[in-house]
Design an enzyme around this catalytic site. Structure first.
Site, PDB file in Angstrom:
ATOM      1  N   ASP A  80      35.980 -13.473   1.392  1.00 41.55           N
ATOM      2  CA  ASP A  80      34.728 -11.699   0.801  1.00 41.55           C
ATOM      3  C   ASP A  80      34.990 -11.322  -0.236  1.00 41.55           C
ATOM      4  OD1 ASP A  80      32.118 -12.227   2.746  1.00 41.55           O
ATOM      5  OD2 ASP A  80      33.906 -10.896   4.124  1.00 41.55           O
ATOM      6  N   ARG A  82      40.450  -8.400   4.892  1.00 41.71           N
ATOM      7  CA  ARG A  82      39.641  -8.081   3.352  1.00 41.71           C
ATOM      8  C   ARG A  82      41.034  -7.267   2.904  1.00 41.71           C
ATOM      9  NH1 ARG A  82      34.055  -6.682   1.016  1.00 41.71           N
ATOM     10  NH2 ARG A  82      34.764  -7.691  -0.413  1.00 41.71           N
ATOM     11  N   ARG A  90      31.968   2.022   7.393  1.00 42.21           N
ATOM     12  CA  ARG A  90      33.328   1.761   6.734  1.00 42.21           C
ATOM     13  C   ARG A  90      33.881   2.129   5.673  1.00 42.21           C
ATOM     14  NH1 ARG A  90      32.774  -4.117   5.028  1.00 42.21           N
ATOM     15  NH2 ARG A  90      32.259  -4.713   6.099  1.00 42.21           N
ATOM     16  N   HIS A 119      26.821  -0.829   4.195  1.00 43.12           N
ATOM     17  CA  HIS A 119      27.419  -0.270   2.299  1.00 43.12           C
ATOM     18  C   HIS A 119      26.801   0.484   1.897  1.00 43.12           C
ATOM     19  CE1 HIS A 119      31.330  -2.828   1.933  1.00 43.12           C
ATOM     20  NE2 HIS A 119      31.408  -2.093   2.207  1.00 43.12           N
ATOM     21  N   CYS A 148      27.232  -6.541  -5.639  1.00 43.99           N
ATOM     22  CA  CYS A 148      28.363  -6.767  -4.510  1.00 43.99           C
ATOM     23  C   CYS A 148      29.203  -7.276  -5.697  1.00 43.99           C
ATOM     24  CB  CYS A 148      27.930  -7.569  -2.935  1.00 43.99           C
ATOM     25  SG  CYS A 148      27.416  -6.247  -2.007  1.00 43.99           S
TER      26      CYS A 148
HETATM   27  N1  ARG Z   1      31.290  -9.687   3.897  1.00 42.67           N
HETATM   28  C1  ARG Z   1      31.440  -8.739   3.322  1.00 42.67           C
HETATM   29  C2  ARG Z   1      31.814  -7.527   4.684  1.00 42.67           C
HETATM   30  O1  ARG Z   1      31.140  -7.460   5.521  1.00 42.67           O
HETATM   31  C3  ARG Z   1      30.444  -8.279   2.864  1.00 42.67           C
HETATM   32  C4  ARG Z   1      30.492  -7.206   1.541  1.00 42.67           C
HETATM   33  C5  ARG Z   1      29.705  -6.604   0.259  1.00 42.67           C
HETATM   34  N2  ARG Z   1      29.713  -5.735  -0.693  1.00 42.67           N
HETATM   35  C6  ARG Z   1      29.080  -4.709  -0.929  1.00 42.67           C
HETATM   36  N3  ARG Z   1      29.211  -3.950  -1.445  1.00 42.67           N
HETATM   37  N4  ARG Z   1      27.728  -4.469   0.171  1.00 42.67           N
HETATM   38  O2  ARG Z   1      32.388  -6.490   4.032  1.00 42.67           O
END
Ligand code: ARG
Length: 264
Positions: free
Chosen positions: A64, A89, A135, A164, A258
């Protein structure tokens, strides 16, 4: 305006774990398609728009890391580094920090609360729009108020498909925002209406095409070409639009914005 941005090539991009509702390990990425879509986006920025595109070396085992916007938030030369919710991450931050420091961006601080940089937080003029719920922590808004010394508009995300904030809300200029109202709760919608003079509403169908995951220099909007009706709304509001195919990254819950960290 010619922007200065950072991207991470998709060399090690893939679906190796599931941390949002779009990710399914059995629905892995087609490397050729992802590379082509990423290259097309890179070329729009560097050739068509003549922006300055910096690259960070991708790291194996951090699929990612391509989503460069998530590593931090930059405002007025100050950088708040991310504190990712999921262990998968968390190692990304140190590599971005290293790159930033090596390239003259030294005014950094690590977030204490869970905080996912540009994924959840968008600078709009002199304000920050801050998403929480999946998140980033709600308390990250206070941390930003203190660190950046500006108004932070806190928005609670309620739809897991838009985990997000940057998947359901795009800053188009200092006073114009496009968003999918269903992604945030009612009080948040009210706060947004009070804070932003011009709001463009997108439907659920339009939002699903990731056209709200958009980069703008205030004049040209670069985003997914999936929903023509959304692109038309942008044009009707007076913007130029660069639509591009990006859906291989939606398998991971990501899109144009992203993949793009603004260094301005
Ligand atoms: N697979 C990543 C996650 O779930 C995707 C992140 C996408 N980033 C964003 N800025 N929306 O964290």
């Amino acid at each position: 305006m010619k922007k200065n941005i950072l991207m991470c090539p998709p060399k090690f991009f893939g679906i190796e774990y599931e941390i949002n509702s779009w990710m399914h390990t059995e629905n892995d990425v087609n490397q050729d398609v992802a590379t082509k879509q990423w290259d097309d986006l890179y070329n729009i920025y560097s050739q068509k728009l003549s922006w300055n595109v910096n690259l960070i070396e991708p790291i194996k085992g951090l699929p990612d890391m391509v989503f460069a916007t998530d590593c931090c938030l930059i405002k007025d030369g100050k950088i708040l580094l991310s504190n990712f919710r999921y262990p998968e991450r968390q190692a990304e931050t140190q590599y971005f920090e290293k790159w930033l420091h090596a390239n003259g961006f030294t005014n950094t601080q690590h977030a204490q609360n869970r905080f996912e940089g540009g994924g959840d937080n968008l600078v709009c003029g002199d304000k920050i729009l801050a998403g929480h719920g999946f998140r980033s922590d709600e308390a990250a808004a206070d941390e930003m108020r203190e660190y950046f010394g500006c108004e932070v508009v806190s928005l609670k995300i309620v739809d897991p498909d838009f985990y997000h904030l940057d998947t359901s809300l795009a800053v188009l200029s200092d006073d114009t925002v496009a968003y999918y109202p269903g992604a945030i709760d009612e009080e948040s919608r009210e706060r947004l209406k009070k804070a932003i003079p011009n709001l463009i509403e997108a439907t659920h169908e339009e939002a699903k095409g990731f056209g709200l995951n958009a980069v703008s220099d205030g004049r040209t909007i670069i985003t997914s070409n999936e929903s023509e009706s959304l692109l038309q709304k942008y044009r009707d509001a007076g913007f130029e639009v660069e639509g591009t195919s990006i859906l291989e990254f939606r398998k991971s819950g990501g899109g144009v914005k992203c993949l793009t960290l603004s260094l301005d």
